[in-house]
Scaffold this active site. Structure first.
Site, PDB file in Angstrom:
ATOM      1  N   ASP A 142       0.848  -1.192   0.000  1.00 13.32           N
ATOM      2  CA  ASP A 142       0.000   0.000   0.000  1.00 13.32           C
ATOM      3  C   ASP A 142       0.879   1.236   0.000  1.00 13.32           C
ATOM      4  O   ASP A 142       1.783   1.363   0.825  1.00 13.32           O
ATOM      5  CB  ASP A 142      -0.927  -0.004   1.222  1.00 13.32           C
ATOM      6  CG  ASP A 142      -2.083   0.983   1.069  1.00 13.32           C
ATOM      7  OD1 ASP A 142      -2.492   1.258  -0.078  1.00 13.32           O
ATOM      8  OD2 ASP A 142      -2.581   1.479   2.095  1.00 13.32           O
ATOM      9  N   TYR A 197       1.192   5.675  -0.333  1.00 11.00           N
ATOM     10  CA  TYR A 197       0.702   6.825   0.446  1.00 11.00           C
ATOM     11  C   TYR A 197       0.966   8.032  -0.438  1.00 11.00           C
ATOM     12  O   TYR A 197       1.741   8.901  -0.109  1.00 11.00           O
ATOM     13  CB  TYR A 197       1.524   6.861   1.744  1.00 11.00           C
ATOM     14  CG  TYR A 197       1.098   7.817   2.820  1.00 11.00           C
ATOM     15  CD1 TYR A 197      -0.177   7.760   3.387  1.00 11.00           C
ATOM     16  CD2 TYR A 197       1.997   8.763   3.314  1.00 11.00           C
ATOM     17  CE1 TYR A 197      -0.530   8.625   4.406  1.00 11.00           C
ATOM     18  CE2 TYR A 197       1.649   9.633   4.335  1.00 11.00           C
ATOM     19  CZ  TYR A 197       0.389   9.557   4.883  1.00 11.00           C
ATOM     20  OH  TYR A 197       0.028  10.416   5.902  1.00 11.00           O
ATOM     21  N   HIS A 216      -3.939  14.040   0.945  1.00 12.92           N
ATOM     22  CA  HIS A 216      -4.158  13.109   2.067  1.00 12.92           C
ATOM     23  C   HIS A 216      -2.985  13.164   3.049  1.00 12.92           C
ATOM     24  O   HIS A 216      -3.192  13.275   4.263  1.00 12.92           O
ATOM     25  CB  HIS A 216      -4.348  11.682   1.544  1.00 12.92           C
ATOM     26  CG  HIS A 216      -4.414  10.655   2.632  1.00 12.92           C
ATOM     27  ND1 HIS A 216      -5.468  10.578   3.515  1.00 12.92           N
ATOM     28  CD2 HIS A 216      -3.542   9.675   3.007  1.00 12.92           C
ATOM     29  CE1 HIS A 216      -5.251   9.593   4.377  1.00 12.92           C
ATOM     30  NE2 HIS A 216      -4.092   9.039   4.090  1.00 12.92           N
ATOM     31  N   ARG A 249       0.338  15.935  13.423  1.00 14.76           N
ATOM     32  CA  ARG A 249       1.615  16.577  13.749  1.00 14.76           C
ATOM     33  C   ARG A 249       1.443  18.088  13.761  1.00 14.76           C
ATOM     34  O   ARG A 249       0.893  18.655  14.696  1.00 14.76           O
ATOM     35  CB  ARG A 249       2.708  16.107  12.779  1.00 14.76           C
ATOM     36  CG  ARG A 249       3.149  14.667  13.027  1.00 14.76           C
ATOM     37  CD  ARG A 249       4.302  14.250  12.137  1.00 14.76           C
ATOM     38  NE  ARG A 249       3.970  14.363  10.714  1.00 14.76           N
ATOM     39  CZ  ARG A 249       3.383  13.393   9.995  1.00 14.76           C
ATOM     40  NH1 ARG A 249       3.083  12.248  10.563  1.00 14.76           N
ATOM     41  NH2 ARG A 249       3.102  13.560   8.727  1.00 14.76           N
ATOM     42  N   GLU A 257     -10.728   3.870   3.418  1.00 16.61           N
ATOM     43  CA  GLU A 257      -9.787   4.671   2.646  1.00 16.61           C
ATOM     44  C   GLU A 257     -10.140   4.473   1.179  1.00 16.61           C
ATOM     45  O   GLU A 257     -10.138   3.342   0.683  1.00 16.61           O
ATOM     46  CB  GLU A 257      -8.336   4.268   2.927  1.00 16.61           C
ATOM     47  CG  GLU A 257      -7.877   4.681   4.319  1.00 16.61           C
ATOM     48  CD  GLU A 257      -6.377   4.514   4.559  1.00 16.61           C
ATOM     49  OE1 GLU A 257      -5.745   3.705   3.844  1.00 16.61           O
ATOM     50  OE2 GLU A 257      -5.849   5.195   5.465  1.00 16.61           O
ATOM     51  N   GLU A 302      -9.311   4.217  -2.359  1.00 13.13           N
ATOM     52  CA  GLU A 302      -8.081   3.976  -3.115  1.00 13.13           C
ATOM     53  C   GLU A 302      -8.428   3.253  -4.419  1.00 13.13           C
ATOM     54  O   GLU A 302      -9.534   2.743  -4.597  1.00 13.13           O
ATOM     55  CB  GLU A 302      -7.107   3.089  -2.313  1.00 13.13           C
ATOM     56  CG  GLU A 302      -6.738   3.678  -0.954  1.00 13.13           C
ATOM     57  CD  GLU A 302      -5.534   3.004  -0.291  1.00 13.13           C
ATOM     58  OE1 GLU A 302      -4.726   2.353  -1.004  1.00 13.13           O
ATOM     59  OE2 GLU A 302      -5.398   3.134   0.938  1.00 13.13           O
ATOM     60  N   TYR A 305       1.348   2.289  15.474  1.00 12.94           N
ATOM     61  CA  TYR A 305       2.070   2.511  14.205  1.00 12.94           C
ATOM     62  C   TYR A 305       3.492   3.023  14.333  1.00 12.94           C
ATOM     63  O   TYR A 305       4.251   2.967  13.361  1.00 12.94           O
ATOM     64  CB  TYR A 305       1.256   3.403  13.262  1.00 12.94           C
ATOM     65  CG  TYR A 305       1.424   4.893  13.450  1.00 12.94           C
ATOM     66  CD1 TYR A 305       0.789   5.550  14.495  1.00 12.94           C
ATOM     67  CD2 TYR A 305       2.208   5.638  12.571  1.00 12.94           C
ATOM     68  CE1 TYR A 305       0.934   6.909  14.659  1.00 12.94           C
ATOM     69  CE2 TYR A 305       2.359   7.001  12.732  1.00 12.94           C
ATOM     70  CZ  TYR A 305       1.719   7.636  13.783  1.00 12.94           C
ATOM     71  OH  TYR A 305       1.872   8.971  13.942  1.00 12.94           O
ATOM     72  N   LYS A 339      -4.931  -2.243  10.004  1.00 15.01           N
ATOM     73  CA  LYS A 339      -5.157  -2.237   8.559  1.00 15.01           C
ATOM     74  C   LYS A 339      -5.459  -3.611   7.972  1.00 15.01           C
ATOM     75  O   LYS A 339      -5.999  -3.692   6.875  1.00 15.01           O
ATOM     76  CB  LYS A 339      -3.891  -1.720   7.860  1.00 15.01           C
ATOM     77  CG  LYS A 339      -3.556  -0.289   8.170  1.00 15.01           C
ATOM     78  CD  LYS A 339      -4.314   0.640   7.253  1.00 15.01           C
ATOM     79  CE  LYS A 339      -3.837   2.058   7.437  1.00 15.01           C
ATOM     80  NZ  LYS A 339      -4.486   2.957   6.479  1.00 15.01           N
ATOM     81  N   THR A 372      -4.756   6.535   0.030  1.00 15.83           N
ATOM     82  CA  THR A 372      -6.013   7.287   0.064  1.00 15.83           C
ATOM     83  C   THR A 372      -5.956   8.448  -0.922  1.00 15.83           C
ATOM     84  O   THR A 372      -4.993   9.199  -0.954  1.00 15.83           O
ATOM     85  CB  THR A 372      -6.249   7.827   1.487  1.00 15.83           C
ATOM     86  OG1 THR A 372      -6.146   6.741   2.384  1.00 15.83           O
ATOM     87  CG2 THR A 372      -7.620   8.468   1.606  1.00 15.83           C
TER      88      THR A 372
HETATM   89 MN    MN Z   1      -4.253   2.787   2.616  1.00 11.37          MN
END
Ligand code: MN
Length: 417
Positions: free
Chosen positions: A128, A130, A135, A144, A201, A203, A246, A255, A351
């Protein structure tokens, strides 16, 4: 130009105006009808048994047994030219100009509502990415600092992680809300229980042909020849489990309880007419990630939530063209260290969030970490996904009067076991 993509081709099968499956699509899947499982395609609302077509001698160079299968992998092993030839030959059979063959082909046809669609591909490995800037920016803001939302590596590397193949499942397979370990901000120590922050998500996924041997790499220019096709992909995420687990190694049990794919694999060939330019990549990427031509694809995407007994409510409209990194760059990066890829491997896009509100591809972003609500048609509201909600994703590309779609990926969340 790929012959089957000719927008002027008409078919003797019935196709409604807004169908995702005109004769220019010819996707591939695995269907079950009358207790038989076979490699199939679809035109309009008619499912076509390719195994039976092959037995009639419709394909010049391929043994019919490649279609007497419960997964597409053996067919995909034949490579891009072979799958392209089959798609072109199917297009010929159902071309309006060949309508005199109609009667002898009735036994290969089944109405779509009499067919069960099965998992189309045996997924060996699942990765997967990113790769949507909006996103990554949104998540960076939420967890953050809005001033440093993107991590320093993000515009240099198509960031990804190795996911779990066993729980990549077909549309329509309902699943139970996951349980796990989480640490709510109000607690001193972690607690165990059901996920209360279950999310989707939005995708897409792509599926590869057989790759090169371990140690070799696939360039951005070669990548198209290694990509069979695409599907819609719902990468379900339990945000409370994910948030606690994570660091430092990334997603794990938050996930891998279910990731749903749409059941028709739309070939990259069918999507070629919808290529479009991607964003300017600044800073400049390293040479192995540079690419030529239009490698992004304009695919309209939508997410809907349907509470039990209610109507669908649209919660997101996005587009695959918003990706920062394209599939060619993802595959080039994935293999630059010599990592080998196999037939049937699945790669999630990450995503897909567009730049505007209303285009965000997860409830995490839509509810802005639970600070906003989304109205449903039955008067209830959502911040995340409730038990017995069905989440539906749809997608299609459209240009010059041709619409190439995916159908949908849909799954219902059952209460935790
Ligand atoms: Mn994903």
């Amino acid at each position: 130009m790929i012959k089957a993509n000719d927008k002027n081709i008409k078919t003797w099968l019935e196709v409604s105006e807004n169908s995702d499956f005109p004769i220019q699509n010819i996707p591939f899947g695995i269907a079950k009808a009358n207790n038989e499982i076979f490699v199939a395609t679809r035109i309009g609302d008619t499912v076509i048994n390719i195994y039976k077509l092959a037995q009639m001698g419709c394909f010049s160079n391929i043994d019919a047994e490649f279609f007497n299968e419960d997964k597409l992998n053996d067919f995909m092993l034949l490579g891009k030219q072979a799958t392209r030839d089959v798609r072109n030959e199917i297009s010929d059979v159902f071309n309006l100009e060949n309508k005199d063959k109609k009667d002898e082909l009735q036994h290969v046809l089944t109405a779509v509502n009499e067919v069960e669609m099965l998992m189309p591909v045996q997924v060996g490995d699942y990765t997967d990415f990113y790769s949507s800037e909006q996103h990554a920016f949104n998540v960076g803001c939420l967890f953050r600092d809005p001033n440093n939302a993107l991590l320093p590596n993000w515009k240099h590397i198509p960031v990804g992680y190795h996911g779990r193949a066993s729980s990549v499942v077909p549309s329509g397979l309902d699943f139970h809300r996951p349980k796990g370990q989480k640490k709510p901000p109000t607690e001193e120590v972690p607690v165990f229980g059901q996920s209360n922050l279950l999310d989707f998500e939005l995708e897409t996924a792509f599926f590869t042909y057989e790759g090169k041997p371990l140690g070799d790499s696939i360039t951005t220019a070669e990548a198209d020849d290694y990509i069979f096709g695409m599907a819609l992909f719902n990468d379900w995420s339990a945000r409370d489990i994910q948030g606690w687990e994570y660091v430092p190694l990334g997603p794990f049990l938050g996930k891998n309880f279910a990731s749903h794919i749409s059941c028709w694999i739309v070939t990259l060939d069918a999507l070629e007419p919808f290529r479009t330019a991607g964003p300017v990549q600044d800073p400049k990427v390293l040479p192995y990630l540079e690419y030529e031509g239009d490698k992004h694809i304009d695919i309209n995407l939508e997410v809907l939530i349907q509470p039990e007994g209610s109507e669908e409510a649209s919660v997101c409209k996005s587009n695959y063209k918003y990706m920062y990194w394209n599939m060619n760059q993802q595959l080039a990066h994935h293999t630059i260290n010599g990592c080998d890829i196999n037939v049937g491997d699945c790669y999630g896009s990450g995503t897909i969030s567009g730049p505007e509100e209303g285009q965000f591809g997860s409830m995490l972003e839509i509810s802005w970490k639970g600070t906003k609500t989304v109205p449903m048609k039955d008067g209830t509201e959502r911040k995340f996904i409730n038990d017995n909600d069905t989440v539906i994703m749809r997608g299609f590309a459209q240009k010059d009067g041709v619409r190439i779609g995916f159908g949908e990926v849909s799954a219902k969340v059952l209460p935790a076991k």
